[in-house]
Design a protein around this motif. Structure first.
Motif, short mmCIF file in Angstrom:
data_model
loop_
_atom_site.label_atom_id
_atom_site.label_comp_id
_atom_site.label_asym_id
_atom_site.label_seq_id
_atom_site.Cartn_x
_atom_site.Cartn_y
_atom_site.Cartn_z
N ARG A 1 0.89 -0.99 0.00
CA ARG A 1 0.00 0.05 0.08
C ARG A 1 0.85 1.39 0.03
N ASN A 2 2.25 1.16 0.64
CA ASN A 2 2.85 2.17 0.87
C ASN A 2 3.70 2.74 -0.63
N GLN A 3 3.69 1.69 -1.34
CA GLN A 3 4.35 1.71 -2.55
C GLN A 3 3.29 2.08 -3.67
N GLY A 4 2.17 2.57 -3.25
CA GLY A 4 0.95 3.29 -4.01
C GLY A 4 0.23 2.32 -4.61
N LEU A 5 0.06 1.04 -4.28
CA LEU A 5 -0.86 0.09 -4.82
C LEU A 5 -2.17 0.11 -3.93
N ARG A 6 -3.34 0.02 -4.63
CA ARG A 6 -4.78 -0.04 -4.06
C ARG A 6 -5.60 -1.18 -4.75
N ARG A 7 -5.70 -1.19 -6.04
CA ARG A 7 -6.30 -2.00 -6.57
C ARG A 7 -5.37 -3.13 -7.21
N LEU A 8 -5.75 -4.23 -6.87
CA LEU A 8 -5.31 -5.73 -7.15
C LEU A 8 -6.00 -6.18 -8.18
N LEU B 1 -11.15 -12.55 9.18
CA LEU B 1 -11.24 -13.16 7.88
C LEU B 1 -12.46 -12.71 7.14
N ASP B 2 -12.22 -12.29 5.99
CA ASP B 2 -13.38 -11.62 5.17
C ASP B 2 -14.51 -12.81 4.70
N LYS B 3 -15.76 -12.42 5.03
CA LYS B 3 -16.96 -13.47 4.42
C LYS B 3 -16.73 -14.73 5.35
N VAL B 4 -16.60 -14.75 6.51
CA VAL B 4 -16.58 -15.83 7.48
C VAL B 4 -17.40 -15.41 8.53
N LEU C 1 -7.94 -14.23 4.90
CA LEU C 1 -7.29 -13.48 5.83
C LEU C 1 -6.64 -12.41 4.75
N ILE C 2 -5.82 -12.48 3.83
CA ILE C 2 -5.24 -11.72 2.95
C ILE C 2 -6.17 -10.66 2.49
N ARG C 3 -7.61 -10.99 2.01
CA ARG C 3 -8.59 -10.16 1.66
C ARG C 3 -9.02 -9.00 2.83
N ALA C 4 -9.23 -9.71 3.80
CA ALA C 4 -9.61 -8.83 4.99
C ALA C 4 -8.78 -7.75 5.45
N LEU C 5 -7.35 -8.10 5.45
CA LEU C 5 -6.17 -7.46 5.91
C LEU C 5 -6.11 -6.19 4.65
N TRP C 6 -6.25 -6.70 3.39
CA TRP C 6 -6.09 -5.73 2.39
C TRP C 6 -7.17 -4.71 2.39
N GLN C 7 -8.29 -5.14 2.78
CA GLN C 7 -9.50 -4.28 2.63
C GLN C 7 -9.42 -3.46 3.90
N GLU C 8 -9.12 -3.81 4.79
CA GLU C 8 -8.78 -2.82 6.15
C GLU C 8 -7.83 -1.73 5.81
N MET C 9 -6.94 -1.93 4.69
CA MET C 9 -5.90 -0.95 4.42
C MET C 9 -6.60 -0.13 3.15
N GLY C 10 -7.69 -0.28 2.68
CA GLY C 10 -8.42 0.68 1.88
C GLY C 10 -8.16 0.01 0.38
N GLY C 11 -7.68 -1.44 0.27
CA GLY C 11 -7.52 -1.72 -0.89
C GLY C 11 -8.62 -2.75 -1.42
N THR C 12 -8.35 -2.88 -2.81
CA THR C 12 -9.51 -3.92 -3.42
C THR C 12 -8.60 -4.87 -4.31
N TRP C 13 -9.41 -6.18 -4.22
CA TRP C 13 -8.64 -7.20 -4.91
C TRP C 13 -9.67 -8.17 -5.68
N GLN C 14 -9.27 -8.47 -6.82
CA GLN C 14 -10.29 -9.04 -7.71
C GLN C 14 -9.15 -10.23 -8.24
N GLY C 15 -9.42 -11.32 -7.88
CA GLY C 15 -8.50 -12.46 -7.96
C GLY C 15 -8.85 -13.78 -7.14
N GLU C 16 -8.09 -14.88 -7.32
CA GLU C 16 -8.37 -16.00 -6.78
C GLU C 16 -6.96 -16.33 -6.21
N VAL C 17 -7.17 -17.47 -5.20
CA VAL C 17 -6.06 -18.03 -4.56
C VAL C 17 -5.82 -19.33 -4.99
#
Length: 503
Positions: A133-140, A204-207, A294-310
């Motif tokens: 996030r500090n590198q400027g990334l928000r949308r993955l 944990l997002d959506k749990v 877990l990663i989706r929850a942490l990333w959202q807490e930081m104001g980020g969005t992520w469209q993808g699978e694990v």
């Protein structure tokens, strides 16, 4: 590896151990066995000067025994000697060579590569995401590949038989090279007079938690008596890609499919005491699902969005490192392994010994670790006959080591350049770790650094005792018997006997 006749020279310093040693037990030790109604023949033990010389007490000291968690002394000392106290594990987030960054968006595949860190916490993973996030990334926009290839096999937990009737328990977690928070979900339970509240503490997002617990009349200390394993259900949903959810999108893009972006429901069943408050940390979720949520929850807490699978995979050589985190040094990792008797961390160190071995041609990590430990023992003049290694943590029905072999290892530890680091990891009698409640008020209080071991049919102790004359002793004792736990007091009496200067 077996010692050849040429190598007998190295074993000679240990042979006088039996020459002047008494074979009768101190009266207080024998009395403790009699009180427990456990035969003294179930004991194998040795008391010997830490710096070398003749043993003062032996009892079937050359008999291979199950040491339970005392086996962690083997893994931690050899780990220190072979890897060094400053050895660190490395975890990385990388981007595919073809990934493109435009403003605050990164489109392309990301990789989370595990390096076997035994203490990769949620906070540490979160700090790595914060750097992105500090590198400027928000949308993955792209999948996240989980790379566990540092250990082989990559997922030893899949298909592994249960060790006991508590597969969800923390001590039963099977390691992999990308184990975050030991895959534990933290659930808090609190009951008042008329309701039982359940809360998921792990981000944990959506749990969600569905609580079907009912009251029972048990005391809070017995809350686990009617606890049932939680039921996990995966809820299928349309992926949360804005394009996919667009009502004007082609029909094919709205097809429902199972995705790591779907929700999970944890249903709690069983009985729970009234007026009780506990937190239960349990291993209940699939590892890929756990990391995805877990990663989706942490990333959202930081104001980020992520469209993808694990999904699982390996990192290509062309990938670019976005951020990297190194673990604490090995010397610091030893403390929770030995003081708290942490099984999963010990197992990860054991696997690392195999992974980092220079001579592992065609061997699995477990086989390479076994060979490396035996080679180290050979160099120390310790005969490995009868030694059985499985995972290096002592959570095993198979592992065996004799008190004489363990004593030789502890004497080598006393000679080691890293003795201070090794000794500081051992529980101190009446002060901390698994010895914090033992030996209070007696001659061994604060004078004994002892690794304990407990399994069904096994109790054991091994470590260093400084007596009232300021002489340092190695004390090793193991009881293998169906009623072994009843004779634990006999091991404490042996430690006190040494600390009081009776040798």
């Amino acid at each position: 590896m077996r010692l050849t006749p040429v190598s007998l020279f190295f074993v000679i310093p240990l042979l006088p151990a039996f020459v002047f040693a008494q074979t009768s037990l101190p009266p207080a030790v024998e009395a403790a066995f009699n009180k427990a109604n456990v035969p003294v023949q179930a004991l194998s033990a040795i008391v010997i000067p830490a710096t070398g010389g003749a043993a003062v007490l032996t009892q079937a000291a050359d008999r291979p025994m199950n040491p339970a968690s005392a086996m962690k002394l083997v893994t931690t000392l050899v780990g220190l000697e072979e890897l060094g106290p400053n050895f660190r594990w490395k975890t990385q987030i990388l981007a595919d060579k073809a990934a493109k960054k435009i403003n605050d968006s990164l489109t392309g595949t990301l990789y989370l590569r595990g390096g076997g860190d035994p203490n990769l916490t949620i906070e540490k993973l979160g700090s790595m995401l914060r750097i992105l996030r500090n590198q400027g990334l928000r949308r993955l926009r792209g999948d996240l590949i989980l790379d566990r290839s540092y250990f082989q096999p990559e997922r030893p937990d899949i298909g592994a038989p249960q060790f006991d009737e508590y597969p969800d328990a923390y001590y039963n977690v099977i390691p992999d090279a990308l184990l975050v928070n030991s895959n534990l979900s933290s659930i808090s339970l609190e009951s008042t007079g008329d309701k039982i509240e359940a809360r998921l503490n792990t981000p944990l997002d959506k749990v969600k938690i569905t609580n079907h617990l009912h009251f029972n009349e048990l005391p809070c200390s017995a809350w686990e008596t009617e606890w049932l394993p939680p039921v996990i259900e995966t809820m299928r949903s349309v992926a949360d890609d804005p394009e996919t959810n667009n009502p004007n999108a082609p029909t094919g893009k709205k097809t429902e499919r199972q995705t790591t972006r779907g929700g999970l429901e944890i249903t709690l069943n069983g009985g729970f005491p009234k007026r009780c408050k506990i937190t239960n940390n349990i291993n209940i979720l699939d590892r890929n699902q756990y990391l995805a949520h877990l990663i989706r929850a942490l990333w959202q807490e930081m104001g980020g969005t992520w469209q993808g699978e694990v999904r699982d995979g390996k990192t290509p050589a062309s990938a670019t490192v976005l951020t990297e985190r190194v673990s604490e040094p090995l010397a610091d990792i030893l403390r929770p392994i030995n003081k708290q008797s942490d099984n999963v961390m010990a197992r990860m160190l054991y696997l690392t010994l195999g992974t980092e071995s220079a001579n592992k041609q065609g061997m699995s990590n477990l086989q390479a670790a076994d060979a490396r430990i035996r080679q180290w023992m050979f160099r120390q003049g310790i005969n490995d006959a009868g030694l059985v290694l499985e995972n290096g943590s002592g959570l095993s029905r198979m592992e065996r080591i004799s008190p004489l072999q363990m004593a030789g290892l502890l004497q080598a530890g006393e000679r080691s350049n890293w003795y201070a680091e090794f000794a500081s990891s051992l529980p101190v009698a009446a002060m901390d770790g698994t010895m914090r409640r033992r030996l209070k008020g007696g001659p061994a209080e604060l004078r004994a650094r002892i690794k304990t071991g407990t399994l069904k049919d096994v109790v054991a102790i091994a470590g260093y005792v400084r007596d009232i004359n300021e002489q340092q002793w190695v004390v090793v004792a193991m009881i293998n018997h169906e009623e072994a736990v009843k004779a634990k007091a006999a091991l404490d009496e042996l430690i006190n006997w040494v600390a009081a200067g009776k040798p």
